[in-house]
Scaffold this active site. Structure first.
Site, mmCIF file in Angstrom:
data_model
loop_
_atom_site.group_PDB
_atom_site.id
_atom_site.type_symbol
_atom_site.label_atom_id
_atom_site.label_comp_id
_atom_site.label_asym_id
_atom_site.label_seq_id
_atom_site.Cartn_x
_atom_site.Cartn_y
_atom_site.Cartn_z
ATOM 1 N N HIS A 150 63.819 48.799 -81.575
ATOM 2 C CA HIS A 150 64.700 48.488 -80.457
ATOM 3 C C HIS A 150 64.563 47.018 -80.064
ATOM 4 O O HIS A 150 63.542 46.596 -79.537
ATOM 5 C CB HIS A 150 64.473 49.375 -79.232
ATOM 6 C CG HIS A 150 65.710 49.486 -78.378
ATOM 7 N ND1 HIS A 150 66.615 50.514 -78.517
ATOM 8 C CD2 HIS A 150 66.210 48.682 -77.418
ATOM 9 C CE1 HIS A 150 67.610 50.357 -77.670
ATOM 10 N NE2 HIS A 150 67.398 49.249 -76.997
ATOM 11 N N HIS A 186 71.526 57.378 -86.181
ATOM 12 C CA HIS A 186 71.290 58.013 -84.881
ATOM 13 C C HIS A 186 72.605 58.641 -84.417
ATOM 14 O O HIS A 186 73.335 58.056 -83.628
ATOM 15 C CB HIS A 186 70.793 56.973 -83.870
ATOM 16 C CG HIS A 186 70.331 57.558 -82.572
ATOM 17 N ND1 HIS A 186 69.319 56.988 -81.836
ATOM 18 C CD2 HIS A 186 70.732 58.647 -81.871
ATOM 19 C CE1 HIS A 186 69.128 57.703 -80.728
ATOM 20 N NE2 HIS A 186 69.983 58.711 -80.739
ATOM 21 N N GLU A 223 67.538 59.883 -86.256
ATOM 22 C CA GLU A 223 67.076 59.835 -84.876
ATOM 23 C C GLU A 223 68.016 60.627 -83.985
ATOM 24 O O GLU A 223 69.213 60.724 -84.264
ATOM 25 C CB GLU A 223 67.056 58.389 -84.367
ATOM 26 C CG GLU A 223 66.183 57.438 -85.151
ATOM 27 C CD GLU A 223 66.225 56.028 -84.604
ATOM 28 O OE1 GLU A 223 65.296 55.251 -84.897
ATOM 29 O OE2 GLU A 223 67.192 55.685 -83.885
#
Length: 237
Positions: A190, A43, A70
């Site tokens: 997450h 990410h 991401e």
């Protein structure tokens, strides 16, 4: 079977804290795959405080499983993804100064914006996923964007599970049922961890992939990276 994609942002954070190339991000990606990990997630953020844009390029020939990038689809990020052509791009509505992802997309408000970006990625053979909260309206909105998958934002579940409230899974079950009805693939991520992963997996129908970084790397400090990767794989069976 649900695939385990390991987010290696924290490896880059540790490397950047000291400078140099220890730990070696590319070697860690190789090792995670050798240990049985079924994907690598990164990410990159605009300030490159952990994953650098060059890391994304360098990882391309290293990742032979699934490669997931991401990020917030601002122009520099879009250009990077189109250059690297990962297996999957996961669109996340991060603010520039966000410490970590903290909300899913409003797929109704931003539907046209997402649709245009998703079409561009799909034209280039890149599978798309949208980061969403477990809200039925947002799942329906995601379907209208044309995305192949959604990624359920699981922080609320993890928090409630940690408090002993297993009913925190219920919005995710309903969101998953709707996604299945709409033929949307389901990813999740997450704050999923060794403690809550198995319960989550058992309750979410047709969960295709989980992306786990912070918890997995933290657990690996005590238990070892190879051991932890295989512990997650056991929980996902």
């Amino acid at each position: 079977m649900t695939k385990l994609s390991v987010n290696i942002n924290k490896i880059a954070t540790l490397r950047n804290a000291r400078g140099g190339n220890v730990p070696d991000l590319l070697q860690v990606a190789k090792d995670i795959q050798r240990f049985g990990g079924e994907g690598i997630t990164i990410h990159p953020r605009p300030d490159e405080r952990h994953i650098r844009y060059q890391d994304a390029r360098d990882l391309k020939p290293i990742v032979y499983t699934e490669y997931n990038i991401e990020g917030n689809p601002e122009p520099k990020f879009i250009d990077l993804v189109l250059e690297v052509k990962p297996t999957q791009v996961t669109l996340v509505p991060d603010a520039v100064d966000a410490i970590t992802s903290n909300a899913g997309w409003n797929t109704v408000k931003h539907q046209d914006y997402l649709k245009e970006i998703i079409q561009e990625f799909q034209r280039n053979g890149i599978r798309t996923s949208i980061f969403v909260d477990p809200v039925l309206e947002m799942i329906e909105g995601a379907k209208e964007t044309g995305t192949e998958r959604i990624e359920l934002y699981t922080e609320a579940f993890a928090h409630q599970y940690g408090l002993g409230n297993k009913d925190g899974i219920l919005p995710y079950v309903e969101a998953a049922k709707l996604a299945n009805e709409l033929n949307l693939g389901i990813n999740a991520g997450h704050d999923l961890s060794l403690d809550n992963m198995q319960f989550f997996k058992q309750n979410i129908p047709n969960l295709l992939e989980v992306s786990i970084g912070h918890a997995l790397i933290s657990e690996a400090i005590y238990l070892g990276l190879e051991n932890v990767v295989n512990m997650y794989l056991q929980r996902l069976k």
